[in-house]
Structures are given as C-alpha cells and as structure tokens.
Design a protein around this motif. Structure first.
Motif, PDB file in Angstrom:
ATOM      1  N   UNK A  40       0.826  -1.213   0.000  1.00 54.72           N
ATOM      2  CA  UNK A  40       0.000   0.000   0.000  1.00 54.72           C
ATOM      3  C   UNK A  40       0.859   1.261   0.000  1.00 54.72           C
ATOM      4  N   UNK A  41       2.003   1.240   0.672  1.00 52.96           N
ATOM      5  CA  UNK A  41       2.889   2.412   0.712  1.00 52.96           C
ATOM      6  C   UNK A  41       3.365   2.810  -0.677  1.00 52.96           C
ATOM      7  N   UNK A  42       3.473   1.852  -1.577  1.00 57.68           N
ATOM      8  CA  UNK A  42       3.904   2.142  -2.953  1.00 57.68           C
ATOM      9  C   UNK A  42       2.815   2.852  -3.748  1.00 57.68           C
ATOM     10  N   UNK A  43       1.565   2.638  -3.375  1.00 58.58           N
ATOM     11  CA  UNK A  43       0.438   3.143  -4.158  1.00 58.58           C
ATOM     12  C   UNK A  43      -0.214   4.396  -3.576  1.00 58.58           C
ATOM     13  N   UNK A  66      -7.646   5.788   0.696  1.00 56.61           N
ATOM     14  CA  UNK A  66      -6.895   7.030   0.820  1.00 56.61           C
ATOM     15  C   UNK A  66      -6.598   7.657  -0.524  1.00 56.61           C
ATOM     16  N   UNK A  67      -5.589   8.531  -0.529  1.00 53.45           N
ATOM     17  CA  UNK A  67      -5.183   9.255  -1.735  1.00 53.45           C
ATOM     18  C   UNK A  67      -4.058   8.501  -2.428  1.00 53.45           C
ATOM     19  N   UNK A  80      -9.660   3.046  -3.136  1.00 49.53           N
ATOM     20  CA  UNK A  80      -9.536   1.905  -2.232  1.00 49.53           C
ATOM     21  C   UNK A  80      -8.803   0.773  -2.924  1.00 49.53           C
ATOM     22  N   UNK A  81      -8.195  -0.062  -2.113  1.00 46.24           N
ATOM     23  CA  UNK A  81      -7.537  -1.277  -2.593  1.00 46.24           C
ATOM     24  C   UNK A  81      -7.728  -2.355  -1.546  1.00 46.24           C
ATOM     25  N   UNK A  82      -7.685  -3.581  -1.996  1.00 46.34           N
ATOM     26  CA  UNK A  82      -7.778  -4.723  -1.102  1.00 46.34           C
ATOM     27  C   UNK A  82      -6.472  -5.492  -1.190  1.00 46.34           C
ATOM     28  N   UNK A  96      -6.336  -3.853  -7.976  1.00 44.20           N
ATOM     29  CA  UNK A  96      -6.284  -2.556  -8.625  1.00 44.20           C
ATOM     30  C   UNK A  96      -7.083  -1.583  -7.765  1.00 44.20           C
ATOM     31  N   UNK A  97      -6.796  -0.312  -7.894  1.00 41.65           N
ATOM     32  CA  UNK A  97      -7.554   0.673  -7.114  1.00 41.65           C
ATOM     33  C   UNK A  97      -8.952   0.812  -7.697  1.00 41.65           C
ATOM     34  N   UNK A  98      -9.887   1.168  -6.836  1.00 39.50           N
ATOM     35  CA  UNK A  98     -11.240   1.456  -7.284  1.00 39.50           C
ATOM     36  C   UNK A  98     -11.777   2.632  -6.500  1.00 39.50           C
ATOM     37  N   UNK A  99     -12.722   3.318  -7.092  1.00 38.09           N
ATOM     38  CA  UNK A  99     -13.298   4.525  -6.518  1.00 38.09           C
ATOM     39  C   UNK A  99     -14.065   4.164  -5.245  1.00 38.09           C
ATOM     40  N   UNK A 100     -13.699   4.780  -4.144  1.00 36.70           N
ATOM     41  CA  UNK A 100     -14.345   4.501  -2.863  1.00 36.70           C
ATOM     42  C   UNK A 100     -15.819   4.870  -2.849  1.00 36.70           C
TER      43      UNK A 100
END
Length: 104
Positions: A40-43, A66-67, A80-82, A96-100
């Motif tokens: 998560x720190x990378x993204x 988060x951002x 968001x990411x899982x 992959x990220x998705x809109x919260x």
C-alpha cells in the motif's frame, strides 16, 4: 478433592488456550499489516488501513482507503484497494484501485 483439582486443571488449560489463541491472532494481524503496508505504501500517499482480524481459512484480508500517489490535487477522490495475504505462501497481493464512492 478430585473435583476441585479437575476444575483447577480445566481452568488453567482454558486460560492458556485463550491466551495462545489471542497471541496467534495478534501475530497474524501484525503480519498482514506489515506485508500489506509495504504494498500500500507504494500506491498511496496517505491511507487508512483496516484489517480483518480473522481472515478466511487460507487468506488474510486488509482494506486501504486514501489518496493515491498518482492522483493530483487536493480534491482528488479517495481510492480503495484490497490486500490478500496467502497464509500458505506468506505472500501478499493487492487489487487494482477502485473509486471509494462505489462502496456507498
């Protein structure tokens, strides 16, 4: 006398079992937090992390909101990411990220 001794032994055994289970869950949660935070720190530039303290039979699960680093501006929407942690291989992967906003 035997009854009292049996109850004593049973209470000691149960309290030890509960303590061991609690320690195992805490260790499991810490492992997920560590492994998923690396990814998560990378993204994300900043995020909130939520960990399922029990996970599934074969996987640990964490959720971050988060951002993203790649989003620009103060008004960029949260994403968001899982993270899924494989208990057997001890590897974590993120989605992959998705809109919260889609979670509402």
């Amino acid at each position: 006398m035997k009854f009292g001794l049996t109850i004593s032994v049973l209470i000691t055994f149960l309290s030890t079992s509960v303590a061991s289970a609690s320690e195992e869950l805490q260790t499991f949660e810490n492992t997920i937090k560590q492994e998923c935070s690396i990814l998560f720190d990378r993204e994300f530039s900043r995020y909130r992390l939520h960990i399922d303290p029990y996970g599934a039979e074969s996987y640990g699960i964490a959720f971050a909101k988060g951002k993203l680093r790649r989003s620009s501006g103060l008004r960029a929407p949260d994403s968001s990411m899982i993270c899924i942690y494989d208990k057997r291989s001890r590897r974590a992967e993120i989605s992959q990220s998705f809109d919260s906003e889609r979670l509402n």
